[in-house]
Motif scaffolding. Structure first.
Motif, PDB file in Angstrom:
ATOM      1  N   LEU A   1       0.877  -1.037   0.060  1.00  0.00           N
ATOM      2  CA  LEU A   1       0.200   0.071  -0.093  1.00  0.00           C
ATOM      3  C   LEU A   1       0.892   1.277  -0.090  1.00  0.00           C
ATOM      4  N   ARG A   2       2.008   1.284   0.687  1.00  0.00           N
ATOM      5  CA  ARG A   2       3.153   2.263   0.689  1.00  0.00           C
ATOM      6  C   ARG A   2       3.762   2.532  -0.592  1.00  0.00           C
ATOM      7  N   ALA A   3       3.930   1.448  -1.275  1.00  0.00           N
ATOM      8  CA  ALA A   3       5.042   1.259  -2.614  1.00  0.00           C
ATOM      9  C   ALA A   3       4.439   2.610  -3.561  1.00  0.00           C
ATOM     10  N   ARG A   4       5.636   2.908  -4.095  1.00  0.00           N
ATOM     11  CA  ARG A   4       5.192   3.963  -5.289  1.00  0.00           C
ATOM     12  C   ARG A   4       6.169   3.254  -6.670  1.00  0.00           C
TER      13      ARG A   4
ATOM     14  N   SER B   1       6.263   8.652 -10.772  1.00  0.00           N
ATOM     15  CA  SER B   1       5.365   9.226  -9.848  1.00  0.00           C
ATOM     16  C   SER B   1       5.676   8.765  -8.420  1.00  0.00           C
ATOM     17  N   THR B   2       5.136   9.901  -7.472  1.00  0.00           N
ATOM     18  CA  THR B   2       5.315   9.449  -5.912  1.00  0.00           C
ATOM     19  C   THR B   2       4.070   8.865  -5.450  1.00  0.00           C
ATOM     20  N   LEU B   3       3.117   8.810  -6.261  1.00  0.00           N
ATOM     21  CA  LEU B   3       1.596   8.307  -5.649  1.00  0.00           C
ATOM     22  C   LEU B   3       1.798   6.733  -5.122  1.00  0.00           C
ATOM     23  N   SER B   4       1.054   6.502  -4.064  1.00  0.00           N
ATOM     24  CA  SER B   4       0.954   5.326  -3.406  1.00  0.00           C
ATOM     25  C   SER B   4      -0.400   5.295  -3.372  1.00  0.00           C
ATOM     26  N   LEU B   5      -1.055   3.924  -3.131  1.00  0.00           N
ATOM     27  CA  LEU B   5      -2.447   3.638  -2.898  1.00  0.00           C
ATOM     28  C   LEU B   5      -2.682   4.245  -1.590  1.00  0.00           C
ATOM     29  N   LEU B   6      -1.692   3.863  -0.338  1.00  0.00           N
ATOM     30  CA  LEU B   6      -2.081   4.549   0.829  1.00  0.00           C
ATOM     31  C   LEU B   6      -2.209   6.170   0.627  1.00  0.00           C
ATOM     32  N   GLY B   7      -1.140   6.694  -0.122  1.00  0.00           N
ATOM     33  CA  GLY B   7      -1.260   8.223  -0.207  1.00  0.00           C
ATOM     34  C   GLY B   7      -2.599   8.456  -0.865  1.00  0.00           C
ATOM     35  N   LEU B   8      -3.147   7.795  -1.636  1.00  0.00           N
ATOM     36  CA  LEU B   8      -4.560   8.213  -2.265  1.00  0.00           C
ATOM     37  C   LEU B   8      -5.646   8.249  -1.194  1.00  0.00           C
ATOM     38  N   VAL B   9      -5.390   7.018  -0.393  1.00  0.00           N
ATOM     39  CA  VAL B   9      -6.523   6.954   0.504  1.00  0.00           C
ATOM     40  C   VAL B   9      -6.343   8.124   1.603  1.00  0.00           C
ATOM     41  N   ARG B  10      -5.405   8.573   1.909  1.00  0.00           N
ATOM     42  CA  ARG B  10      -5.084   9.561   3.043  1.00  0.00           C
ATOM     43  C   ARG B  10      -5.682  10.803   2.295  1.00  0.00           C
ATOM     44  N   HIS B  11      -5.200  11.104   0.976  1.00  0.00           N
ATOM     45  CA  HIS B  11      -5.660  12.202   0.373  1.00  0.00           C
ATOM     46  C   HIS B  11      -7.259  12.309   0.317  1.00  0.00           C
ATOM     47  N   LEU B  12      -7.757  11.305   0.102  1.00  0.00           N
ATOM     48  CA  LEU B  12      -9.367  10.995  -0.285  1.00  0.00           C
ATOM     49  C   LEU B  12     -10.100  11.300   1.318  1.00  0.00           C
ATOM     50  N   ALA B  13      -9.692  10.828   2.113  1.00  0.00           N
ATOM     51  CA  ALA B  13      -9.998  11.105   3.792  1.00  0.00           C
ATOM     52  C   ALA B  13      -9.865  12.785   3.762  1.00  0.00           C
ATOM     53  N   THR B  14      -8.831  13.074   3.400  1.00  0.00           N
ATOM     54  CA  THR B  14      -8.495  14.824   3.707  1.00  0.00           C
ATOM     55  C   THR B  14      -9.568  15.478   2.894  1.00  0.00           C
TER      56      THR B  14
END
Length: 163
Positions: A36-39, A44-57
């Motif tokens: 989930l943390r992998a990029r 790109s510097t995107l990760s699945l975990l980053g996307l989830v955190r962004h969408l929570a925000t």
């Protein structure tokens, strides 16, 4: 989840947003915290975990701050890095991140349950008006765009693709 084709506007908007939310969960299902943390996309510097955190925000911002007029504070420290939800994932876990996201989705549902689609909120800082209808539509768009990113990330991690 089936999207109901012949319902009222509110049910349509809520159903489409919930479909997008569930798609996010499906795209992350079965992965380890490391995955989930992998990029995995070199450009790109995107990760699945980053996307989830962004969408929570984004859930917190539009539903709690804009529509409800609350001051819930930031989920992540955005002081020095506006993209902190995407960037600061080194110590994040799937369990804590999804718990936070689920809490924001639940809060959004509480906010929307008590308001009509034409309810208007104001963007903190600018005072720009946004209707709940606009926020629902924007959130569907926000998820759809990021789910495209999630598809690419998931495929790069383990080859899995799908809706």
């Amino acid at each position: 989840m089936a999207l109901p084709p012949t319902v009222d506007e509110r049910t349509t908007l809520e159903s489409f947003l919930d479909f997008q939310r569930e798609a996010l969960v499906r795209k992350c299902a079965g992965l380890t915290d490391g995955q989930l943390r992998a990029r995995p996309v070199p450009s790109s510097t995107l990760s699945l975990l980053g996307l989830v955190r962004h969408l929570a925000t984004v859930e917190r911002w539009y539903f709690r701050a804009v529509i409800a007029g609350d001051s819930p504070g930031d989920l992540y420290d955005l002081t020095d890095d506006f993209d902190a939800p995407f960037n600061d994932v080194a110590d994040a876990t799937g369990a804590e991140t999804f718990a936070q996201w689920r809490a924001e989705v639940a809060a959004a549902r509480r906010v929307t349950a008590e308001r009509p689609l034409d309810a208007v909120g104001r963007t903190p800082g600018t005072g720009s008006e946004r209707s709940l209808r606009w926020v629902f539509t924007h959130m569907i768009d926000e998820y759809a765009r990021h789910l495209g990113h999630a598809d690419i990330l998931r495929e790069a991690i383990d080859g899995r693709t799908g809706e």
